[in-house]
Design a protein around this motif. Structure first.
Motif, PDB file in Angstrom:
ATOM      1  N   UNK A  69       0.856  -1.187   0.000  1.00  0.00           N
ATOM      2  CA  UNK A  69       0.000   0.000   0.000  1.00  0.00           C
ATOM      3  C   UNK A  69       0.885   1.227   0.000  1.00  0.00           C
ATOM      4  N   UNK A  70       0.551   2.227  -0.823  1.00  0.00           N
ATOM      5  CA  UNK A  70       1.318   3.470  -0.889  1.00  0.00           C
ATOM      6  C   UNK A  70       0.855   4.400   0.226  1.00  0.00           C
ATOM      7  N   UNK A  71       1.791   4.799   1.105  1.00  0.00           N
ATOM      8  CA  UNK A  71       1.433   5.682   2.218  1.00  0.00           C
ATOM      9  C   UNK A  71       1.211   7.113   1.751  1.00  0.00           C
ATOM     10  N   UNK A 100      -0.342   8.021  -1.462  1.00  0.00           N
ATOM     11  CA  UNK A 100      -1.611   8.186  -2.177  1.00  0.00           C
ATOM     12  C   UNK A 100      -2.611   7.085  -1.870  1.00  0.00           C
ATOM     13  N   UNK A 101      -2.299   6.189  -0.940  1.00  0.00           N
ATOM     14  CA  UNK A 101      -3.217   5.154  -0.449  1.00  0.00           C
ATOM     15  C   UNK A 101      -3.600   4.117  -1.487  1.00  0.00           C
ATOM     16  N   UNK A 102      -2.828   3.987  -2.552  1.00  0.00           N
ATOM     17  CA  UNK A 102      -3.116   2.969  -3.560  1.00  0.00           C
ATOM     18  C   UNK A 102      -2.730   1.586  -3.040  1.00  0.00           C
ATOM     19  N   UNK A 103      -3.600   0.600  -3.306  1.00  0.00           N
ATOM     20  CA  UNK A 103      -3.283  -0.803  -3.011  1.00  0.00           C
ATOM     21  C   UNK A 103      -2.619  -1.399  -4.254  1.00  0.00           C
ATOM     22  N   UNK A 104      -1.466  -2.062  -4.057  1.00  0.00           N
ATOM     23  CA  UNK A 104      -0.652  -2.496  -5.205  1.00  0.00           C
ATOM     24  C   UNK A 104      -0.149  -3.929  -5.021  1.00  0.00           C
ATOM     25  N   UNK A 105       0.009  -4.600  -6.159  1.00  0.00           N
ATOM     26  CA  UNK A 105       0.657  -5.908  -6.130  1.00  0.00           C
ATOM     27  C   UNK A 105       2.174  -5.695  -6.073  1.00  0.00           C
ATOM     28  N   UNK A 106       2.947  -6.776  -5.961  1.00  0.00           N
ATOM     29  CA  UNK A 106       4.410  -6.657  -5.830  1.00  0.00           C
ATOM     30  C   UNK A 106       5.022  -5.959  -7.038  1.00  0.00           C
ATOM     31  N   UNK A 137       7.963   6.895  -8.338  1.00  0.00           N
ATOM     32  CA  UNK A 137       7.329   8.213  -8.190  1.00  0.00           C
ATOM     33  C   UNK A 137       7.733   8.888  -6.878  1.00  0.00           C
ATOM     34  N   UNK A 138       8.768   8.298  -6.221  1.00  0.00           N
ATOM     35  CA  UNK A 138       9.227   8.810  -4.919  1.00  0.00           C
ATOM     36  C   UNK A 138       8.150   8.732  -3.847  1.00  0.00           C
ATOM     37  N   UNK A 139       7.245   7.750  -3.965  1.00  0.00           N
ATOM     38  CA  UNK A 139       6.249   7.496  -2.923  1.00  0.00           C
ATOM     39  C   UNK A 139       6.750   6.386  -2.012  1.00  0.00           C
ATOM     40  N   UNK A 140       6.290   6.385  -0.784  1.00  0.00           N
ATOM     41  CA  UNK A 140       6.688   5.355   0.182  1.00  0.00           C
ATOM     42  C   UNK A 140       5.672   4.227   0.107  1.00  0.00           C
ATOM     43  N   UNK A 141       6.132   3.042  -0.323  1.00  0.00           N
ATOM     44  CA  UNK A 141       5.245   1.893  -0.477  1.00  0.00           C
ATOM     45  C   UNK A 141       5.536   0.914   0.654  1.00  0.00           C
TER      46      UNK A 141
END
Length: 426
Positions: free
Chosen positions: A22-24, A26-32, A41-45
């Motif tokens: 989960x991206x902290x 933008x809150x997106x739920x993501x697979x591996x 995108x410099x987001x914290x996953x």
């Protein structure tokens, strides 16, 4: 309860893989796979072992979508709804959708600006109408005092009505007692007559032995009184055909349904709507009435209330600065209005006036034509003189529009129905 979430990026590609991260940001739920791609995108996953529960929220702000069990992280401008990323790529795929994290700063600024403007507007409105706490408290006191005053009036009026009903009740009871006594007296008279007749029977046996004087005295007095009494009683009883009808009396005109219905309509509590008064703008010492209202409203121009029978000459002048016609071609009616008129009726129905037809012939409220068309820039003078209403346009000789005005209390007024009307009160 633990729930399985799907990868938002996979859903966009019409695939469905379980979300393991989960991206902290933008809150997106993501697979591996998409989690590694998203980190560019410099987001914290953050990994979540492929499972999310209802209480899990990596940013501790957004609730989970009830349909997809992933954090709500988007805003749909078309639907004005907060949605999750899965909703964004499915139900709202054709809509304008933004990530909350991307519009957060702009929304904050817009919200702060809107609230500041609203607070200023609210404070100005409160100051304009003197709505500080002291005045509000005073208003409540005045309202309650008025309520108590009207309660006294209600009690007083209805007490009068109840007193009148009580008086009528007493009178009906007196009339009834009088009739009952009269009927009972008839029965008593009959009973007394029976006793007299029995007495006469006893005297009948001694008539042959009476001397002349006694016989004549009985015939002149006792016998005659008995026969007269009989005639009276027989007449009274005859009116009833028989004594079986002696108790046949009733109350007429005693239906109370209609009265009760009228009582149910006595009085009505209403809120009195004040006239909208002229708003004065003192720029250059001028008085301006400016209206943006495409439905008829009456505006009192002067606080003076007068009666036309006093024969005094009164006048007021208007200059038309602006007029944007609305749904009605009449636009403005100048004149006088009954001081108790309602706000939502034509001036000509509750008073007397001159109809302003922009660029066309003007006419009075009764259809009397005035030769000159009226237009923006004209000066209209309203004159009350000798029980008549006159008008002068641009300084021309006054013309009578109405005479023999009814004896009402009037005030100067205008009735306006226009998208925009601006009058100068000279």
């Amino acid at each position: 309860m633990r729930v399985q979430a799907s990868c938002a990026s996979c859903l966009e590609e019409e695939e469905e893989l379980p979300a393991t991260h989960c991206c902290s940001s933008c809150s997106l739920a993501l697979c591996t796979y998409h989690a590694k791609k998203h980190e560019r995108n410099n987001h914290v996953v953050i990994p979540n072992n492929s499972k999310l529960d209802e209480s899990y929220n990596p940013v501790n702000t957004a609730p989970l979508c009830k349909d997809h069990f992933i954090p709500i992280n988007c805003f749909c401008s078309n639907c004005k709804m907060l949605i999750c990323s899965s909703c964004a790529v499915s139900l709202h795929s054709a809509h304008q959708v933004s990530l909350i994290s991307e519009i957060e700063a702009t929304v904050k600024k817009e919200t702060v600006d809107e609230l500041q403007k609203f607070i200023i507007k609210s404070e100005e409105w409160s100051q304009k109408h003197q709505l500080d706490e002291n005045n509000l408290t005073e208003c409540v006191t005045k309202v309650r005092a008025r309520g108590e005053e009207l309660k006294k009036q209600i009690h007083s009026k209805l007490d009068e009505l109840m007193n009148d009903l009580k008086k009528r009740e007493q009178q009906l009871l007196v009339d009834l007692d009088e009739l009952v006594d009269n009927q009972c007296n008839i029965v008593t008279s009959i009973r007394n007559h029976h006793e007299i007749v029995e007495d006469l029977k006893r005297e009948l046996t001694s008539i042959l032995s009476m001397n002349g004087y006694t016989l004549m005295e009985r015939k002149i007095n006792k016998f005659k009184q008995t026969m007269d009494s009989f005639e009276l009683i027989s007449t009274q009883v005859g009116n009833f055909i028989s004594l079986e009808n002696i108790d046949k009396f009733n109350i007429e005109q005693f239906e109370t349904n209609e009265i009760s219905s009228k009582i149910g309509k006595i009085g009505k509590i209403v809120k009195i709507l004040p006239f909208p008064t002229v708003k004065h703008c003192f720029a250059n010492g001028e008085k301006i009435l400016e209206v943006f209202k495409d439905n008829w409203n009456i505006y009192k121009i002067s606080p003076e209330i007068f009666n036309v029978e006093d024969r005094k000459i009164r006048n007021i002048k208007f200059k038309v600065h602006q007029l944007v016609q609305g749904s009605n071609t009449w636009c403005i009616i100048f004149g006088i209005v009954n001081s108790s008129s309602r706000l939502d009726t034509y001036l000509s129905e509750n008073g007397y006036g001159l109809i302003f037809l922009n660029g066309q012939k003007s006419c009075s409220g009764k259809g009397t034509p005035f030769l000159s068309p009226m237009k923006v820039g004209d000066v209209v003078e309203v004159i009350v003189q000798n029980n008549s209403l006159l008008f002068s346009i641009n300084g021309d000789d006054p013309k009578v529009a109405f005479d023999n005005l009814p004896n009402f209390e009037y005030t100067f007024g205008v009735s306006i129905c226009a998208k925009h009307a601006k009058l100068e009160i000279i």
